[in-house]
Design a protein around this motif. Structure first.
Motif, PDB file in Angstrom:
ATOM      1  N   ASP A  12       0.835  -1.201   0.000  1.00 24.13           N
ATOM      2  CA  ASP A  12       0.000   0.000   0.000  1.00 24.13           C
ATOM      3  C   ASP A  12       0.873   1.257   0.000  1.00 24.13           C
ATOM      4  O   ASP A  12       0.581   2.233  -0.697  1.00 24.13           O
ATOM      5  CB  ASP A  12      -0.919   0.018   1.228  1.00 24.13           C
ATOM      6  CG  ASP A  12      -1.867  -1.165   1.268  1.00 24.13           C
ATOM      7  OD1 ASP A  12      -2.346  -1.577   0.190  1.00 24.13           O
ATOM      8  OD2 ASP A  12      -2.132  -1.694   2.365  1.00 24.13           O
ATOM      9  N   VAL A  13       1.942   1.209   0.779  1.00 23.84           N
ATOM     10  CA  VAL A  13       2.872   2.345   0.847  1.00 23.84           C
ATOM     11  C   VAL A  13       3.666   2.453  -0.456  1.00 23.84           C
ATOM     12  O   VAL A  13       3.863   3.544  -0.991  1.00 23.84           O
ATOM     13  CB  VAL A  13       3.829   2.183   2.043  1.00 23.84           C
ATOM     14  CG1 VAL A  13       4.824   3.343   2.094  1.00 23.84           C
ATOM     15  CG2 VAL A  13       3.043   2.121   3.350  1.00 23.84           C
ATOM     16  N   PHE A  14       4.116   1.297  -0.971  1.00 21.52           N
ATOM     17  CA  PHE A  14       4.865   1.301  -2.224  1.00 21.52           C
ATOM     18  C   PHE A  14       4.019   1.879  -3.361  1.00 21.52           C
ATOM     19  O   PHE A  14       4.526   2.633  -4.206  1.00 21.52           O
ATOM     20  CB  PHE A  14       5.301  -0.116  -2.598  1.00 21.52           C
ATOM     21  CG  PHE A  14       6.281  -0.726  -1.638  1.00 21.52           C
ATOM     22  CD1 PHE A  14       7.121   0.071  -0.878  1.00 21.52           C
ATOM     23  CD2 PHE A  14       6.365  -2.096  -1.485  1.00 21.52           C
ATOM     24  CE1 PHE A  14       8.033  -0.477   0.016  1.00 21.52           C
ATOM     25  CE2 PHE A  14       7.273  -2.658  -0.597  1.00 21.52           C
ATOM     26  CZ  PHE A  14       8.103  -1.853   0.154  1.00 21.52           C
ATOM     27  N   ALA A  15       2.737   1.523  -3.375  1.00 21.25           N
ATOM     28  CA  ALA A  15       1.837   2.016  -4.422  1.00 21.25           C
ATOM     29  C   ALA A  15       1.691   3.529  -4.327  1.00 21.25           C
ATOM     30  O   ALA A  15       1.661   4.231  -5.345  1.00 21.25           O
ATOM     31  CB  ALA A  15       0.471   1.339  -4.305  1.00 21.25           C
ATOM     32  N   GLN A  16       1.600   4.042  -3.109  1.00 24.71           N
ATOM     33  CA  GLN A  16       1.485   5.484  -2.917  1.00 24.71           C
ATOM     34  C   GLN A  16       2.751   6.197  -3.397  1.00 24.71           C
ATOM     35  O   GLN A  16       2.682   7.223  -4.081  1.00 24.71           O
ATOM     36  CB  GLN A  16       1.242   5.789  -1.443  1.00 24.71           C
ATOM     37  CG  GLN A  16       1.176   7.264  -1.085  1.00 24.71           C
ATOM     38  CD  GLN A  16       0.064   8.007  -1.794  1.00 24.71           C
ATOM     39  OE1 GLN A  16       0.249   9.139  -2.247  1.00 24.71           O
ATOM     40  NE2 GLN A  16      -1.100   7.382  -1.899  1.00 24.71           N
ATOM     41  N   LEU A  17       3.911   5.642  -3.042  1.00 28.69           N
ATOM     42  CA  LEU A  17       5.175   6.238  -3.481  1.00 28.69           C
ATOM     43  C   LEU A  17       5.310   6.178  -4.994  1.00 28.69           C
ATOM     44  O   LEU A  17       5.797   7.126  -5.625  1.00 28.69           O
ATOM     45  CB  LEU A  17       6.347   5.507  -2.813  1.00 28.69           C
ATOM     46  CG  LEU A  17       6.492   5.724  -1.302  1.00 28.69           C
ATOM     47  CD1 LEU A  17       7.573   4.800  -0.744  1.00 28.69           C
ATOM     48  CD2 LEU A  17       6.819   7.170  -0.982  1.00 28.69           C
ATOM     49  N   ALA A  18       4.887   5.058  -5.578  1.00 28.99           N
ATOM     50  CA  ALA A  18       4.961   4.905  -7.028  1.00 28.99           C
ATOM     51  C   ALA A  18       4.080   5.932  -7.724  1.00 28.99           C
ATOM     52  O   ALA A  18       4.455   6.486  -8.762  1.00 28.99           O
ATOM     53  CB  ALA A  18       4.547   3.496  -7.427  1.00 28.99           C
ATOM     54  N   SER A  19       2.910   6.196  -7.174  1.00 31.80           N
ATOM     55  CA  SER A  19       1.998   7.168  -7.776  1.00 31.80           C
ATOM     56  C   SER A  19       2.602   8.572  -7.725  1.00 31.80           C
ATOM     57  O   SER A  19       2.432   9.363  -8.642  1.00 31.80           O
ATOM     58  CB  SER A  19       0.646   7.152  -7.059  1.00 31.80           C
ATOM     59  OG  SER A  19       0.754   7.669  -5.740  1.00 31.80           O
ATOM     60  N   ARG A  20       3.331   8.866  -6.665  1.00 30.35           N
ATOM     61  CA  ARG A  20       3.987  10.173  -6.561  1.00 30.35           C
ATOM     62  C   ARG A  20       5.108  10.282  -7.581  1.00 30.35           C
ATOM     63  O   ARG A  20       5.344  11.346  -8.150  1.00 30.35           O
ATOM     64  CB  ARG A  20       4.551  10.369  -5.150  1.00 30.35           C
ATOM     65  CG  ARG A  20       3.489  10.413  -4.062  1.00 30.35           C
ATOM     66  CD  ARG A  20       4.114  10.643  -2.706  1.00 30.35           C
ATOM     67  NE  ARG A  20       3.128  10.561  -1.636  1.00 30.35           N
ATOM     68  CZ  ARG A  20       3.394  10.829  -0.361  1.00 30.35           C
ATOM     69  NH1 ARG A  20       4.607  11.185  -0.009  1.00 30.35           N
ATOM     70  NH2 ARG A  20       2.443  10.725   0.549  1.00 30.35           N
TER      71      ARG A  20
END
Length: 214
Positions: free
Chosen positions: A193-201
């Motif tokens: 979930d955190v990786f996905a958020q960072l990837a979106s940024r």
């Protein structure tokens, strides 16, 4: 590059190493022919060629454990692929997250470590409490205690960083990351979930840079 540039073997196949986009864990090794590769690229989900059944098979077609493709890269010889995916469910038919779980050799001087493995260990301390475990103690005390520790460790990182002590800062960052992961388990937040958020940024930053260059 074009698909026609790839070097398929005498059977018209090319090995595809499937890797988790976020954790970089190798999930499985399968084979593709030109048709399955074209389908994969068109549909954005992995489609392979089964050597045993001699037919195409879309990953998750029956199990629901699909794999959304992020990138496909060829090696320097153009005879092997790495397919990065965002997986939905286990990658292995055994129910394991990865097909690679049978240890053959482990260097005694190196520890097998990953964020996902640590997360699962911490989660286990919550679902199966262990007497004397500090992690279990935190879960038993609840969210307020966990948040307090996160705050304390943030301060410790600031103090160490301000002091310019590299090793001490590494130590304190590790403590902070541990307590943040305990918080994640408590709140049901997974590393992906955190990786996905960072990837979106990262995607947003890339788009902004492109716009500024125009």
């Amino acid at each position: 590059m074009n698909i026609d540039d790839l070097k398929f073997d005498m059977n018209g196949l090319i090995p595809a190493v499937v890797q988790d986009y976020f954790s970089k864990q190798v999930l499985t090794v399968a084979y593709m022919n030109k048709e399955s590769l074209e389908i994969s690229m068109k549909e954005g989900r992995t489609c392979f060629f089964s050597r045993s059944r001699q037919q195409l098979w879309r990953k998750g077609e029956t199990s629901g454990n699909t794999q959304e493709i992020v990138t496909i890269k060829a090696d320097c010889d153009l005879d092997a692929l790495v397919v990065e995916v965002i997986k939905k469910g286990p990658a292995c038919h055994t129910g394991s997250e990865s097909c690679f779980f049978n240890p053959v050799y482990q260097n005694e001087n190196q520890q097998d470590f990953s964020i996902e493995a640590l997360y699962q260990l911490l989660a286990g301390r919550k679902t199966e409490p262990k007497e004397g475990s500090y992690t279990t103690y935190l879960f038993q005390k609840g969210i307020d205690k966990i948040l307090k520790k996160v705050g304390e460790e943030c301060t410790e990182v600031i103090v160490a960083g301000k002091g310019g002590d590299r090793e001490e800062t590494i130590f304190e960052i590790s403590d902070l990351m541990y307590h943040v992961m305990v918080l994640m388990v408590e709140m049901g937040i997974e590393p992906k979930d955190v990786f996905a958020q960072l990837a979106s940024r990262h995607v947003v930053d890339h788009k902004v840079k492109q716009e500024r260059m125009q």
